[in-house]
Motif scaffolding. Structure first.
Motif, mmCIF file in Angstrom:
data_model
loop_
_atom_site.group_PDB
_atom_site.id
_atom_site.type_symbol
_atom_site.label_atom_id
_atom_site.label_comp_id
_atom_site.label_asym_id
_atom_site.label_seq_id
_atom_site.Cartn_x
_atom_site.Cartn_y
_atom_site.Cartn_z
ATOM 1 N N CYS A 35 46.032 78.506 35.752
ATOM 2 C CA CYS A 35 46.650 77.216 36.040
ATOM 3 C C CYS A 35 47.920 77.098 35.199
ATOM 4 O O CYS A 35 47.882 77.270 33.977
ATOM 5 C CB CYS A 35 45.687 76.072 35.718
ATOM 6 S SG CYS A 35 46.442 74.445 35.934
ATOM 7 N N CYS A 38 47.543 73.674 32.785
ATOM 8 C CA CYS A 38 46.664 73.540 31.620
ATOM 9 C C CYS A 38 46.287 74.884 30.995
ATOM 10 O O CYS A 38 45.704 74.919 29.922
ATOM 11 C CB CYS A 38 45.400 72.758 31.982
ATOM 12 S SG CYS A 38 44.214 73.658 33.007
ATOM 13 N N HIS A 58 39.726 74.298 41.204
ATOM 14 C CA HIS A 58 40.391 73.722 40.034
ATOM 15 C C HIS A 58 41.301 72.575 40.467
ATOM 16 O O HIS A 58 41.345 71.528 39.812
ATOM 17 C CB HIS A 58 41.191 74.812 39.305
ATOM 18 C CG HIS A 58 41.799 74.369 38.025
ATOM 19 N ND1 HIS A 58 41.103 74.305 36.841
ATOM 20 C CD2 HIS A 58 43.062 73.945 37.742
ATOM 21 C CE1 HIS A 58 41.896 73.876 35.884
ATOM 22 N NE2 HIS A 58 43.103 73.645 36.407
ATOM 23 N N THR A 62 40.854 68.867 39.024
ATOM 24 C CA THR A 62 41.818 68.380 38.023
ATOM 25 C C THR A 62 43.069 67.735 38.614
ATOM 26 O O THR A 62 43.786 67.033 37.913
ATOM 27 C CB THR A 62 42.297 69.551 37.142
ATOM 28 O OG1 THR A 62 43.026 70.474 37.957
ATOM 29 C CG2 THR A 62 41.120 70.246 36.468
ATOM 30 N N HIS A 64 45.569 69.582 39.376
ATOM 31 C CA HIS A 64 46.622 70.559 39.063
ATOM 32 C C HIS A 64 46.887 71.411 40.292
ATOM 33 O O HIS A 64 45.954 71.871 40.941
ATOM 34 C CB HIS A 64 46.212 71.441 37.878
ATOM 35 C CG HIS A 64 45.948 70.662 36.629
ATOM 36 N ND1 HIS A 64 45.243 71.171 35.570
ATOM 37 C CD2 HIS A 64 46.324 69.409 36.264
ATOM 38 C CE1 HIS A 64 45.172 70.265 34.603
ATOM 39 N NE2 HIS A 64 45.827 69.183 35.012
#
Ligand SMILES: [Zn+2]
Length: 83
Positions: A35, A38, A58, A62, A64
């Motif tokens: 990612c 993060c 993910h 999140t 993201h």
């Protein structure tokens, strides 16, 4: 290169032609994702399926949305010819 007792530097230079090739005996290329927001990383896999699924999971978890895909493999350098 070596240094003699008088402080003089001696060296031996040899010119050679080297070739780089893909090394498969050390294992297949490992695919992964990271990612970009993060830094969390997926598990390594033999293909893209697992890392790409990890990206989607993910993103859903999140929010993201930017990822870096990586492929890690081995190269072997070998001397072909001394010039
Ligand atoms: Zn993230």
């Amino acid at each position: 290169m070596s240094v003699s007792g008088q402080g003089a530097v001696k060296s031996r230079v040899r010119f050679a032609q080297w070739v780089l090739s893909t090394e498969t005996a050390s294992g297949p290329p490992i695919h992964g994702a990271e990612c970009a927001e993060c830094g969390e990383v997926s598990d390594g896999a033999d293909d893209w399926d697992g890392p790409q699924m990890w990206c989607l999971q993910h993103a859903g978890r999140t929010g993201h949305t930017l990822f870096r895909g990586t492929v890690t493999g081995y190269f072997r350098a070998s001397m072909q010819e001394v010039l």
